[in-house]
Each structure stands twice: as C-alpha cells, then as structure tokens.
Design a protein around this motif. Structure first.
Motif, short mmCIF file in Angstrom:
data_model
loop_
_atom_site.label_atom_id
_atom_site.label_comp_id
_atom_site.label_asym_id
_atom_site.label_seq_id
_atom_site.Cartn_x
_atom_site.Cartn_y
_atom_site.Cartn_z
N GLY A 28 -54.25 -47.05 1.28
CA GLY A 28 -54.58 -45.82 0.56
C GLY A 28 -55.09 -46.11 -0.85
N ARG A 38 -58.63 -47.29 -0.78
CA ARG A 38 -59.57 -46.18 -0.60
C ARG A 38 -59.75 -45.44 -1.91
NH1 ARG A 38 -60.33 -44.95 4.64
NH2 ARG A 38 -59.59 -47.05 4.89
N THR A 43 -60.39 -41.26 5.62
CA THR A 43 -58.94 -41.44 5.77
C THR A 43 -58.56 -42.14 7.08
OG1 THR A 43 -58.55 -39.30 6.83
CG2 THR A 43 -58.52 -39.33 4.42
N ARG A 103 -53.12 -39.68 3.54
CA ARG A 103 -54.29 -38.85 3.87
C ARG A 103 -54.28 -37.58 3.03
NH1 ARG A 103 -54.53 -37.02 9.57
NH2 ARG A 103 -56.70 -36.61 9.10
N LEU A 149 -55.35 -38.23 -0.50
CA LEU A 149 -56.81 -38.39 -0.60
C LEU A 149 -57.53 -37.06 -0.46
CD1 LEU A 149 -57.41 -41.70 1.33
CD2 LEU A 149 -58.13 -41.23 -1.00
N TRP A 150 -57.00 -36.21 0.44
CA TRP A 150 -57.60 -34.88 0.61
C TRP A 150 -57.59 -34.13 -0.71
CZ3 TRP A 150 -55.11 -32.63 5.73
CH2 TRP A 150 -55.63 -33.34 6.82
N GLU A 181 -58.82 -32.75 9.31
CA GLU A 181 -59.50 -33.09 8.06
C GLU A 181 -60.64 -32.10 7.80
OE1 GLU A 181 -59.29 -37.10 6.78
OE2 GLU A 181 -61.43 -37.30 7.13
#
Ligand code: ADP
Length: 283
Positions: A139, A142, A163, A171, A174-175, A197
């Motif tokens: 994560g 990313r 993701t 996830r 990140l969203w 997503e």
C-alpha cells in the motif's frame, strides 16, 4: 469546453490482432471515470495510448486538449500516471524516487524540494522519506507512486488497477486519497476489475469487452437501462436471474410463480449488469 480526454474511433492492433476496436469516448474535466472490463478487454492498452506509451493504429486521441501522437510533451506535462508496469525503483529511497521524477520533469530547486515534501505529506509518507522503497508495504508503494505522479501538478491522473492485490483497509485508504484528489478538481481515469471500486469512486463507468466499449453511463443510468431489480432463482449449484425495471415489477413476477422455492428479489448491482453484458465473472 474542451474535453479532458477524447478518443475518436481509436483502433489498436498488435500483429494484426485488434485489441482496441473503434473506441470513441469523452471524459469531461473534473470527472472520475472508471473503465471496467475482464482481463484482455483492452483497458491497459487504452491507458497506454492515452499516456503516450503506445500509439493508436487508427483514430485520434486528445488529452488535455493536445494530440497524443503529435504533441507528446505537452500531454506528458499535464498528466500523472500510476501504472502497474512503471513501478518505483526499490533500491532507491522514497526521497530519491521523488527526486528522480522531479528532475525528469525539470522542476527546479528549491521548488522541487517543497513539492516533494508536500506530495509525501499528502500521501502520509513523510516519515519514510529516507527508507529504501523495498522496505515499504504494498500500500505504501502505491502511495509513493501516487505522490510521484502528483509532483508536477497534473490536470489528469491515470490509474491502472490502483488497488489490485491490496488488503481491504489499504484499499479504503487509497480510495480516500483518490477521492480527495478528485474533489480538488483533478480529472481521473482508472481501470479496475473490482466492482466495489467503481461503485464507490466513479461518476461514470465504461464497460469494455473485446476491445469495444459495450456500455457507458452512471451506475444509476446503467441500472435504469438494464433493470433496477432482479429475481434470482437457485438452479442446482448456480443462480439463474432475470432483470426487471423496478423492485415492484420483480415482486409482481415472483408473486405469480406457483413455486417460489429458492427464489428471491433484490436490487440489481453493477456486477449483475457486468455479468449480463459480458457473460462472465471478473475473477
Ligand atoms: P486488459 O488491461 O483489459 O486486461 P490489455 O489491454 O492488457 O487488456 O490487453 C488486451 C489484449 O492485447 C490482450 O489479448 C493482450 O494479450 C494483448 N496485448 C497487450 N499488449 C500487447 C503487446 N505489447 N503485444 C501483443 N499483444 C498485446
């Protein structure tokens, strides 16, 4: 108004195999657009064409108002790219990865250091700046990719499966980052094969299959078009289902069945529509 992204009758073939087949699409500034499709649908190839990494065989593509084939550098200075393939250098530290990218974009010092600090702060990686990238979790890597893509203040951010392979908490985090960037006005195009997503993030959804855009609209428009409710029926080890315009229509149909065993009504979702359109599950 000029669209942020415009594709006109775009084709791409590899060794005579057509992988993108007559794609036409416009994405407006500020939109969060999701391109959904099964493996091999042509999503990554589309993103690669939009980000100047590969040329279309036919058709025109404009990004931020510039022609990707003839005005590559103007396009590149206005976009941020988070792709699976363009990964970070794991032997370099977090800061070195950022520094390298900042130099590639000719951001002069002391501005470059200020931008690096801000971008790392934004993705909450400031305390990791001196760690080698190989020590970061999936994560965090990313997030570093996102920080790097933001360094030159792009107008449009392209995210290819942002993701994939991450745990649910990561996830979600990140969203939130992606969503906040969009709220600040950044146009986003992301590809994914995760339904949740797209449902959570995207204003508009394009469904691709076999190189073609087979459906386009908001989730509500798609549900309106294919049916807002379904009647499910258990058939041995699978479920049969049938779309209805509304939950009331579905209930009416159910009420008329002499044997309701194993049958139920529920609102339709994106996955139902996807399976209906492409005839297969994503995973
Ligand atoms: P998706 O991202 O939707 O999974 P891709 O765009 O990666 O789809 O791939 C679409 C099709 O194009 C696939 O059949 C893939 O094998 C093929 N393809 C992708 N890149 C290349 C390439 N560089 N050379 C040959 N075929 C390719």
């Amino acid at each position: 108004m000029t669209a942020a992204v415009s594709l006109r009758n775009v084709h791409k073939s590899y060794n005579k195999a057509l992988v993108v087949d007559g794609l036409s699409l416009e994405i407006q500034a500020g939109e969060m657009f999701g391109l959904l499709g099964p493996n091999g649908a042509g999503k990554s190839t589309t993103i690669r064409m939009l980000t100047t990494l590969t040329k279309p065989s036919e058709g025109q593509i404009y990004v931020a108002g510039y022609d990707v084939a003839r005005q590559r550098s103007q396009v590149k200075s206005r976009i941020g790219v988070v792709l699976q393939q363009i990964s970070i250098d794991s032997d370099l530290t977090v800061w070195e990865n950022m520094e390298y990218h900042g130099r590639l974009h000719h951001i002069p010092n002391p501005l470059r250091q200020k931008e690096i600090d801000q971008a790392l702060e934004y993705v909450e990686l400031s305390d990791r700046r001196n760690d080698p990238a190989k020590m970061l979790s999936g994560g965090m890597k990313r997030r570093l990719q996102i920080a790097r893509a933001l360094l030159h203040h792009p107008e449009i951010l392209f995210l290819d499966e942002p993701t994939v392979g991450l745990d649910p908490q990561t996830r979600r985090r990140l969203w939130e980052i992606i969503r906040n960037l969009n709220k600040q006005g950044m146009t986003m195009l992301l590809t994914t094969h995760y339904m949740d997503e797209v449902e959570y993030l995207c204003d508009r959804i394009g469904i691709m299959d076999n190189g073609k855009l087979i459906s386009l609209g908001t989730l509500e428009e798609l549900r309106q078009k294919y049916g807002k409710a379904i009647v499910m029926k258990q058939a041995r080890d699978a479920w049969d289902y049938k779309f209805f315009p509304t939950v009331e229509d579905a209930n009416l149909f159910l009420g008329q069945q002499p044997d309701k065993t194993g049958m139920m009504v529920r609102p339709s979702n994106l996955e139902d529509i996807f399976v209906e359109l492409t005839g297969r599950n994503l995973d």
